[in-house]
Design a protein around this motif. Structure first.
Motif, short mmCIF file in Angstrom:
data_model
loop_
_atom_site.label_atom_id
_atom_site.label_comp_id
_atom_site.label_asym_id
_atom_site.label_seq_id
_atom_site.Cartn_x
_atom_site.Cartn_y
_atom_site.Cartn_z
N PRO A 180 0.82 -1.20 0.00
CA PRO A 180 0.00 0.00 0.00
C PRO A 180 0.85 1.25 0.00
O PRO A 180 2.00 1.25 0.46
N SER A 181 0.30 2.34 -0.54
CA SER A 181 1.00 3.61 -0.55
C SER A 181 0.77 4.30 0.80
O SER A 181 -0.35 4.64 1.15
N ILE A 182 1.86 4.47 1.58
CA ILE A 182 1.75 5.01 2.94
C ILE A 182 2.18 6.46 2.95
O ILE A 182 3.23 6.83 2.43
N PHE A 183 1.35 7.31 3.58
CA PHE A 183 1.65 8.74 3.69
C PHE A 183 2.61 8.97 4.84
O PHE A 183 2.37 8.55 5.97
N GLY A 184 3.72 9.62 4.57
CA GLY A 184 4.71 9.91 5.60
C GLY A 184 5.82 10.76 5.03
O GLY A 184 5.93 10.93 3.81
N TRP A 185 6.68 11.32 5.92
CA TRP A 185 7.73 12.21 5.44
C TRP A 185 8.71 11.50 4.52
O TRP A 185 9.15 12.04 3.51
N GLU A 186 9.06 10.25 4.87
CA GLU A 186 10.01 9.50 4.04
C GLU A 186 9.43 9.23 2.65
O GLU A 186 10.10 9.40 1.64
N SER A 187 8.16 8.80 2.61
CA SER A 187 7.52 8.50 1.33
C SER A 187 7.32 9.77 0.50
O SER A 187 7.49 9.77 -0.73
N LEU A 188 7.00 10.90 1.16
CA LEU A 188 6.83 12.17 0.43
C LEU A 188 8.16 12.63 -0.15
O LEU A 188 8.21 13.11 -1.30
N LEU A 189 9.22 12.49 0.64
CA LEU A 189 10.54 12.88 0.16
C LEU A 189 10.95 12.03 -1.04
O LEU A 189 11.47 12.55 -2.04
N TRP A 190 10.69 10.70 -0.96
CA TRP A 190 11.04 9.81 -2.05
C TRP A 190 10.19 10.10 -3.29
O TRP A 190 10.67 9.98 -4.42
N THR A 191 8.95 10.50 -3.10
CA THR A 191 8.09 10.91 -4.23
C THR A 191 8.71 12.09 -4.97
O THR A 191 8.77 12.11 -6.20
N GLY A 192 9.19 13.08 -4.19
CA GLY A 192 9.84 14.24 -4.81
C GLY A 192 11.08 13.85 -5.59
O GLY A 192 11.32 14.36 -6.69
N VAL A 193 11.86 12.93 -5.03
CA VAL A 193 13.08 12.45 -5.71
C VAL A 193 12.72 11.80 -7.05
O VAL A 193 13.36 12.04 -8.07
N LEU A 194 11.66 10.97 -7.05
CA LEU A 194 11.27 10.27 -8.28
C LEU A 194 10.72 11.23 -9.33
O LEU A 194 10.94 11.03 -10.54
N ILE A 195 10.01 12.26 -8.90
CA ILE A 195 9.49 13.25 -9.85
C ILE A 195 10.64 13.98 -10.54
O ILE A 195 10.67 14.16 -11.77
#
Length: 372
Positions: free
Chosen positions: A185-200
């Motif tokens: 599942p896609s989990i909301f959190g600082w680590e996941s948000l930061l990694w989302t930014g990296v992938l974008i």
């Protein structure tokens, strides 16, 4: 008409056409958002209502298509992770041979469609190639193929595959796939948000690399490859699969953007002589599906992979559709996604240059016959 008015019109067009996607998604069809939006967008482009006159003539700006392709590239790039690579490593030789055979079957199917219908060679190849319902029409548009015909043939194939696989399972009476692998599942959190930014950011860099290297659909292919490399390298270093915050609603946006952009460019001239094309394409599609079913049976026999898992992995129905079906049927969704992603990656990298080469050959042949 200034850019601001065009931008506002395109937003209104996208919101309006997404209603069709929402209604079709209520049926439970995994590509309902894509198909419903595409159908309503095409209808509006045909009707040319006054309040959408500029949009209907030229289509909405292409940055909406690129945005959808970028999202799709990030989604697919994330699927090529450590578990996928480990799964593929066990049966790489057999799977590689079957992937190459699928490319051969795609080329043969496209050639037959061109030979026995009135469509051009480029449209035939893009229509019959199982490179994903969300991706192929957009790629076809970039090289000047008939996106209406490509979309019709791609939709036909996906529907036939999605209908045929469950019927096959019912016929055999049981699930012979391997253990199910639950989706993370896609989990909301600082680590996941930061990694989302990296992938974008990675996907944007991938676009420029892809454009420099002249990849087909650089927002899609370039973004997917760079995201896959960064995702795999970083996960290997961390020792576990890094997860971005990437909810399903993001993929719905991708489907809407791509479908609205493609549908807005439909016009009546595209459908001249399409009846014969559909009949020939239907026969071709059934033949392609049957050939891939035979490949799946061989892979199952040789490797011991569950039959249903093998069928879903090699079925030309698209990643999202086959991954969803594999979860419902309790097949090995990791292997299904691995093979589907690798098949589409093979198709995106190998076939567009071949298509252009065959198209140029066909044009030279046509000109030579006229001169003679």
């Amino acid at each position: 008409m200034n850019a601001r008015i065009i931008f506002l019109q395109s937003i209104f067009f996208i919101l309006l056409t997404s209603v069709g996607g929402f209604l079709l998604s209520l049926t439970g069809l995994s590509i309902g958002w894509m198909l419903g939006t595409l159908i309503l967008a095409a209808i509006l482009a045909f009707r040319k209502p006054r309040f959408l006159s500029q949009t209907s003539k030229k289509g909405i700006p292409k940055y909406w298509l690129y945005a959808g392709q970028c999202i799709l590239g990030i989604e697919l790039g994330q699927k090529i992770n450590l578990s996928v690579l480990t799964t593929f490593q066990s049966h790489w030789s057999t799977i590689t041979i079957m992937l190459l055979l699928s490319v051969v079957f795609s080329l043969l199917s496209g050639y037959l469609l061109w030979k026995f219908s009135s469509t051009d060679l480029l449209t035939s190849f893009f229509g019959t190639t199982p490179g994903g319902m969300s991706a192929m029409p957009g790629m076809a548009e970039e090289v000047g193929a008939n996106t209406a015909v490509v979309s019709i043939i791609q939709t036909m194939r996906v529907f036939l595959v999605v209908l045929a696989v469950p019927l096959f399972v019912v016929y055999w009476g049981s699930n012979t796939g391997r253990h199910a692998v639950a989706a993370t599942p896609s989990i909301f959190g600082w680590e996941s948000l930061l990694w989302t930014g990296v992938l974008i950011v990675t996907a944007v860099v991938g676009y420029y690399i892809g454009k420099k290297l002249k990849f087909p659909a650089p927002w899609l292919v370039g973004g997917m490859l760079t995201v896959a490399i960064v995702q795999t390298a970083a996960s290997s270093y961390a020792g576990y699969n890094l997860q971005a915050y990437w909810p399903h609603s993001v993929m719905i946006l991708s489907q809407i953007f791509i479908a609205s952009s493609i549908g807005s460019r439909f016009h009546k001239e595209m459908f001249i002589g399409v009846k014969k094309i559909i009949v020939v394409a239907l026969i071709n599609t059934i033949g392609l599906i049957a050939a891939m079913f035979v490949c799946a049976l061989l892979v199952s026999k040789i490797t011991g992979i569950g039959l249903i898992t093998s069928i879903l992995a090699f079925a030309p129905g698209g990643i999202a559709e086959m991954a969803t079906t594999s979860i419902v049927l309790q097949a090995d969704s990791t292997l299904v996604v691995a093979v589907q992603v690798l098949r589409i990656l093979t198709i995106w990298l190998l076939l567009p240059p071949l298509f252009r080469m065959f198209h140029q050959w066909g044009e030279r042949k046509r000109i030579h016959s006229h001169v003679s």
